[in-house]
Design a protein around this motif. Sequence first.
Motif, short mmCIF file in Angstrom:
data_model
loop_
_atom_site.label_atom_id
_atom_site.label_comp_id
_atom_site.label_asym_id
_atom_site.label_seq_id
_atom_site.Cartn_x
_atom_site.Cartn_y
_atom_site.Cartn_z
N LEU A 170 38.52 35.58 3.34
CA LEU A 170 39.59 35.81 2.36
C LEU A 170 39.60 37.28 1.92
O LEU A 170 40.66 37.90 1.78
N ALA A 171 38.40 37.83 1.73
CA ALA A 171 38.29 39.23 1.30
C ALA A 171 38.91 40.18 2.33
O ALA A 171 39.56 41.16 1.96
N HIS A 172 38.72 39.88 3.62
CA HIS A 172 39.33 40.75 4.64
C HIS A 172 40.84 40.71 4.52
O HIS A 172 41.53 41.73 4.59
N ALA A 173 41.36 39.50 4.32
CA ALA A 173 42.82 39.34 4.25
C ALA A 173 43.36 40.04 3.00
O ALA A 173 44.36 40.76 3.06
N VAL A 174 42.67 39.86 1.87
CA VAL A 174 43.13 40.47 0.62
C VAL A 174 43.17 41.99 0.74
O VAL A 174 44.17 42.64 0.42
N GLY A 232 41.88 49.68 7.47
CA GLY A 232 40.72 50.06 6.67
C GLY A 232 40.61 49.19 5.42
O GLY A 232 41.62 48.72 4.89
N MET A 233 39.39 48.96 4.98
CA MET A 233 39.16 48.14 3.79
C MET A 233 38.93 49.06 2.58
O MET A 233 38.70 50.25 2.74
N GLY A 234 38.99 48.48 1.38
CA GLY A 234 38.88 49.28 0.16
C GLY A 234 37.67 48.95 -0.67
O GLY A 234 36.60 48.59 -0.16
N LEU A 235 37.87 49.06 -1.98
CA LEU A 235 36.81 48.92 -2.98
C LEU A 235 35.90 47.71 -2.75
O LEU A 235 34.67 47.83 -2.81
N HIS A 236 36.50 46.57 -2.50
CA HIS A 236 35.70 45.36 -2.41
C HIS A 236 34.63 45.48 -1.32
O HIS A 236 33.45 45.19 -1.54
N HIS A 237 35.06 45.93 -0.14
CA HIS A 237 34.10 46.02 0.97
C HIS A 237 33.05 47.09 0.71
O HIS A 237 31.88 46.92 1.00
N LYS A 238 33.50 48.19 0.13
CA LYS A 238 32.57 49.27 -0.16
C LYS A 238 31.49 48.78 -1.14
O LYS A 238 30.30 48.98 -0.94
N LEU A 239 31.93 48.10 -2.18
CA LEU A 239 30.99 47.59 -3.18
C LEU A 239 30.00 46.61 -2.55
O LEU A 239 28.80 46.66 -2.81
N CYS A 240 30.51 45.72 -1.72
CA CYS A 240 29.64 44.71 -1.12
C CYS A 240 28.61 45.36 -0.20
O CYS A 240 27.45 44.96 -0.18
#
Length: 646
Positions: A170-174, A232-240
């Motif tokens: 879900l996080a990838h999609a978001v 590219g992914m954002g804040l969520h992926h960076k934080l994780c």
Amino acid sequence: MHTVGPSRAVFGAGTLPQVRGEAERLGRSRVMLVSDGAPALRKDTERLRDALGDLLVAEFDGAAMHTPVEVTEQALTVLREHDVDCLVAIGGGSTTGLAKALAVRTDLPQVIVPTTYAGSEVTPVLGETRNGRKITRSAPEILPETVVYDVELTLGLPVPMAVTSGVNALAHAVEALYSPDATPVTDAMALEAVAAVARSLPVLHDDPSDQEARSDLLLAAWLAGTCLGAVGMGLHHKLCHTLGGAFGLPHAETHTVILPHAMAYNAPAASEAMDRIARALGAPDAPTGVFDLIRRVGGPTALRDLGMAEADLERAADLATSQPYPNPRELTRTGLTGLLRDAWQGRRPQAAAGALPDLRPLTDEVVASFDGCADPRLRQLLTDLVRTLHSYTARNDLTPLEWQQAIAFLTEAGHITTVTRQEFILLSDTLGMSSVVDALANSRTPDTTSSAILGPFYVAGPPAADHGSDIAGDFTGTPMLADIQVTDQDGEPVAGAVVDVWQSNEDGFYDVQLPDLDGPVLRARFTTDADGRFTFWSILPSEYPIPDDGPVGKMLSAVGRHPYRAPHVHFLINAPGHQPLITQLFVRGGAYLDGVPGQRDAVFGVKDDLITDFTPRTGPAPDGRPVDGEWRLLEFTFRIARLDQH
Ligand code: BEZ
Ligand code: FE
């Protein structure tokens, strides 16, 4: 720009044995099987070994979380010892990570058999850890050549893992939806993934063996993973990544806890993406919708439950802001500290200012109140009515004043309604509802005359009239001779059909609207002869306004619509053994037949095959009746459906 990765996917239940064929398709014969040695996968790994048969020359079962470089080096040794020419990996993200790490070093092709919803099997991205630090790189060799998605392998995935792994997808999609690289293609995949996760997780939580939900979730993982590989992914992926790399927090669980908070942080700067996500989730607000979904399926909601020390929050915020990266909202240290603090405590994120309250519990309760209804059709109609009304109200953020006005409108419609004035039918007609009901009930028999709405001026049991008689009484107008035949859909005459006819006078009034009139006039009942025929005299109908001195008239003028109906005559045909037909014939060339919507017939009643010639004639009529000046001839054959054909 949208670039499609070159990977191949085989999707379905029971596809595991196809792995051998896929390795051969790549022209390979010396396979190394990579796994993490988890006991849960022992059986499936054994089946994979069997399927690979003599292609299998080596095995490495030490894949570990975050893909430590030391582990990769051990695996490389095994690989070299056995002259391996193909990598087959079965497992979750860690195992895929190891296969990718080996592929980037050896350029060997990979066939991945995912058993979770990590999605990394369709990305060209590799994250490794060296001395506890995560290094991420992207390269074409990293993208696995083939993925075999076997839904059966995910059946045994325990619900808590399915939940965290599903939220990972879900996080990838978001993040794909608010990525600067998003394309219409990634948007479509991401939204479908969001919807699939939202519908499958609760089902799976309640019934872990539900194969359809498992399949939905695996499909979502594939779609979401493809997004992850494309944008590219954002804040969520960076934080994780920061939390996983620097604090050793478990990957999927961390994703699960962080996602709603990262979304809440980004929401003010990504409102359009959040609206689309909310709609796909079926929730009023995206971040709280995700949080509630996670809570509903028993997923982790607090970093402190994952073993993170409160004292580490500041350092985590520092790390996450140390290098700039694309994100819809600017990253501030204070902002991230607040986010991490909320996530650490497991607080439900704040719904965006002005977001709608969650109405689902209320709607569900009302729907559940129909559970005792013994009539299943009534229950279905009420259930859907309530859902549709609630959703209409919420979508339009209906105000109390607007609702009061709606109730006042209906009350007025009730007060003005009498035996001869039916405001509710007018409302149904002017909103097109009568025509919708008519189309559903009557447009399913080909080769028959179209139906049209009944209207409010039909009076049951009109006076019987003889063939050739004049139904116009004392009304004056252009004389009209109607020569009507009724046949079935094969053209066979229908004798003994009872046909009720009614129409307005030249001023546009029906007899029932004229209290001083000694009626009935301009309405009669005929019975067809052996040829299915009857004739009658009347006057040419003209256009007329539907009654517009009540609330419906006010509604029409509020939207700039006129109240006129195109000129027509009504027919209601009942013949034994045949479908009844309610219809109207419209005068070709008459007013309100053409034009833009809102300028045509006020009740949406016209159908092309019902527009017919009322042919101008002069001279004596065929029945010998002398007529002064012009008269009109209406000749029409109604085709009605035999019941055995229905
Ligand atoms: C009619 O054709 O008689 C009619 C239909 C709808 C509303 C008003 C009148
Ligand atoms: Fe009418």
